[in-house]
Design a protein around this motif. Structure first.
Motif, PDB file in Angstrom:
ATOM      1  N   ARG A 120       4.980  -3.027 -12.172  1.00  0.00           N
ATOM      2  CA  ARG A 120       6.052  -3.979 -12.451  1.00  0.00           C
ATOM      3  C   ARG A 120       5.656  -5.396 -12.015  1.00  0.00           C
ATOM      4  O   ARG A 120       5.817  -6.357 -12.771  1.00  0.00           O
ATOM      5  CB  ARG A 120       7.324  -3.550 -11.715  1.00  0.00           C
ATOM      6  CG  ARG A 120       8.535  -4.377 -12.069  1.00  0.00           C
ATOM      7  CD  ARG A 120       9.793  -3.854 -11.404  1.00  0.00           C
ATOM      8  NE  ARG A 120      10.026  -2.461 -11.762  1.00  0.00           N
ATOM      9  CZ  ARG A 120      10.330  -1.507 -10.883  1.00  0.00           C
ATOM     10  NH1 ARG A 120      10.424  -1.784  -9.602  1.00  0.00           N
ATOM     11  NH2 ARG A 120      10.540  -0.273 -11.288  1.00  0.00           N
ATOM     12  N   SER A 130       0.779   6.067  -3.817  1.00  0.00           N
ATOM     13  CA  SER A 130       1.914   6.921  -4.173  1.00  0.00           C
ATOM     14  C   SER A 130       2.468   6.483  -5.523  1.00  0.00           C
ATOM     15  O   SER A 130       2.183   5.390  -6.017  1.00  0.00           O
ATOM     16  CB  SER A 130       3.000   6.833  -3.104  1.00  0.00           C
ATOM     17  OG  SER A 130       3.604   5.559  -3.122  1.00  0.00           O
ATOM     18  N   THR A 131       3.290   7.345  -6.109  1.00  0.00           N
ATOM     19  CA  THR A 131       3.887   7.045  -7.412  1.00  0.00           C
ATOM     20  C   THR A 131       4.764   5.804  -7.323  1.00  0.00           C
ATOM     21  O   THR A 131       4.743   4.955  -8.211  1.00  0.00           O
ATOM     22  CB  THR A 131       4.704   8.250  -7.906  1.00  0.00           C
ATOM     23  OG1 THR A 131       3.833   9.389  -7.955  1.00  0.00           O
ATOM     24  CG2 THR A 131       5.271   8.003  -9.285  1.00  0.00           C
ATOM     25  N   GLU A 132       5.520   5.683  -6.231  1.00  0.00           N
ATOM     26  CA  GLU A 132       6.388   4.514  -6.058  1.00  0.00           C
ATOM     27  C   GLU A 132       5.570   3.232  -5.967  1.00  0.00           C
ATOM     28  O   GLU A 132       5.948   2.198  -6.510  1.00  0.00           O
ATOM     29  CB  GLU A 132       7.264   4.674  -4.808  1.00  0.00           C
ATOM     30  CG  GLU A 132       8.308   5.763  -4.930  1.00  0.00           C
ATOM     31  CD  GLU A 132       7.735   7.163  -4.705  1.00  0.00           C
ATOM     32  OE1 GLU A 132       6.657   7.279  -4.079  1.00  0.00           O
ATOM     33  OE2 GLU A 132       8.357   8.123  -5.173  1.00  0.00           O
ATOM     34  N   GLN A 133       4.437   3.292  -5.262  1.00  0.00           N
ATOM     35  CA  GLN A 133       3.573   2.117  -5.153  1.00  0.00           C
ATOM     36  C   GLN A 133       2.972   1.754  -6.505  1.00  0.00           C
ATOM     37  O   GLN A 133       2.844   0.567  -6.835  1.00  0.00           O
ATOM     38  CB  GLN A 133       2.452   2.370  -4.141  1.00  0.00           C
ATOM     39  CG  GLN A 133       2.910   2.396  -2.708  1.00  0.00           C
ATOM     40  CD  GLN A 133       1.780   2.788  -1.771  1.00  0.00           C
ATOM     41  OE1 GLN A 133       0.970   3.655  -2.095  1.00  0.00           O
ATOM     42  NE2 GLN A 133       1.742   2.144  -0.608  1.00  0.00           N
ATOM     43  N   LYS A 164       4.630  11.359 -14.912  1.00  0.00           N
ATOM     44  CA  LYS A 164       5.731  10.399 -14.922  1.00  0.00           C
ATOM     45  C   LYS A 164       5.781   9.729 -16.290  1.00  0.00           C
ATOM     46  O   LYS A 164       5.097   8.758 -16.549  1.00  0.00           O
ATOM     47  CB  LYS A 164       5.549   9.325 -13.829  1.00  0.00           C
ATOM     48  CG  LYS A 164       5.507   9.889 -12.444  1.00  0.00           C
ATOM     49  CD  LYS A 164       6.834  10.503 -12.094  1.00  0.00           C
ATOM     50  CE  LYS A 164       6.802  11.045 -10.677  1.00  0.00           C
ATOM     51  NZ  LYS A 164       7.986  11.765 -10.319  1.00  0.00           N
ATOM     52  N   LEU A 172      -0.076   7.146 -13.989  1.00  0.00           N
ATOM     53  CA  LEU A 172       1.291   7.654 -13.929  1.00  0.00           C
ATOM     54  C   LEU A 172       1.503   8.775 -14.943  1.00  0.00           C
ATOM     55  O   LEU A 172       2.202   9.754 -14.663  1.00  0.00           O
ATOM     56  CB  LEU A 172       2.294   6.520 -14.171  1.00  0.00           C
ATOM     57  CG  LEU A 172       2.492   5.548 -13.016  1.00  0.00           C
ATOM     58  CD1 LEU A 172       3.325   4.357 -13.464  1.00  0.00           C
ATOM     59  CD2 LEU A 172       3.138   6.238 -11.831  1.00  0.00           C
ATOM     60  N   ILE A 194       4.316   2.322  -9.476  1.00  0.00           N
ATOM     61  CA  ILE A 194       5.381   1.731 -10.291  1.00  0.00           C
ATOM     62  C   ILE A 194       5.641   0.294  -9.851  1.00  0.00           C
ATOM     63  O   ILE A 194       5.781  -0.605 -10.686  1.00  0.00           O
ATOM     64  CB  ILE A 194       6.659   2.591 -10.215  1.00  0.00           C
ATOM     65  CG1 ILE A 194       6.417   3.937 -10.897  1.00  0.00           C
ATOM     66  CG2 ILE A 194       7.834   1.876 -10.858  1.00  0.00           C
ATOM     67  CD1 ILE A 194       7.521   4.949 -10.688  1.00  0.00           C
ATOM     68  N   LYS A 195       5.668   0.067  -8.537  1.00  0.00           N
ATOM     69  CA  LYS A 195       5.885  -1.289  -8.019  1.00  0.00           C
ATOM     70  C   LYS A 195       4.735  -2.218  -8.426  1.00  0.00           C
ATOM     71  O   LYS A 195       4.964  -3.346  -8.857  1.00  0.00           O
ATOM     72  CB  LYS A 195       6.019  -1.250  -6.497  1.00  0.00           C
ATOM     73  CG  LYS A 195       6.281  -2.587  -5.881  1.00  0.00           C
ATOM     74  CD  LYS A 195       6.377  -2.484  -4.371  1.00  0.00           C
ATOM     75  CE  LYS A 195       6.503  -3.863  -3.756  1.00  0.00           C
ATOM     76  NZ  LYS A 195       6.453  -3.816  -2.299  1.00  0.00           N
TER      77      LYS A 195
END
Length: 85
Positions: A19, A10-13, A81, A76, A15-16
């Motif tokens: 980071r 997922s997009t959140e994964q 994004k 991304l 990004i995490k």
């Protein structure tokens, strides 16, 4: 941990992961630079230190992680994004 393709995350994964990988890669790069500097200093004063071999052996990890960060950024960007931090 299972190594999943970036397209399945997922997009959140993503990004995490970006980071986390960035922080770890930056920390490793700083430690390797310090170790290399210390090794060069020890080499100049005492002779060949074994720490310089460790610095050279661990440096490809930084480049592999930088490549992974670049892949995550492009994934991304493909998803639209543009706020990649």
């Amino acid at each position: 941990m299972k190594n999943m393709p970036l397209t399945e995350l997922s997009t959140e994964q993503l990004i995490k992961n970006k980071r986390t990988t960035s922080i770890i890669t930056g920390s490793l790069a700083v430690v390797l630079i310090i170790l290399f500097g210390q090794s060069v200093h020890a080499w100049a004063t005492e002779g060949y230190p074994s720490a310089i071999a460790m610095t050279i052996a661990l440096s490809p990890i930084v480049f592999i992680n930088l490549k992974k960060i670049k892949e995550i950024k492009s994934e991304l960007k493909m998803r639209g994004k543009d706020f990649v931090k």
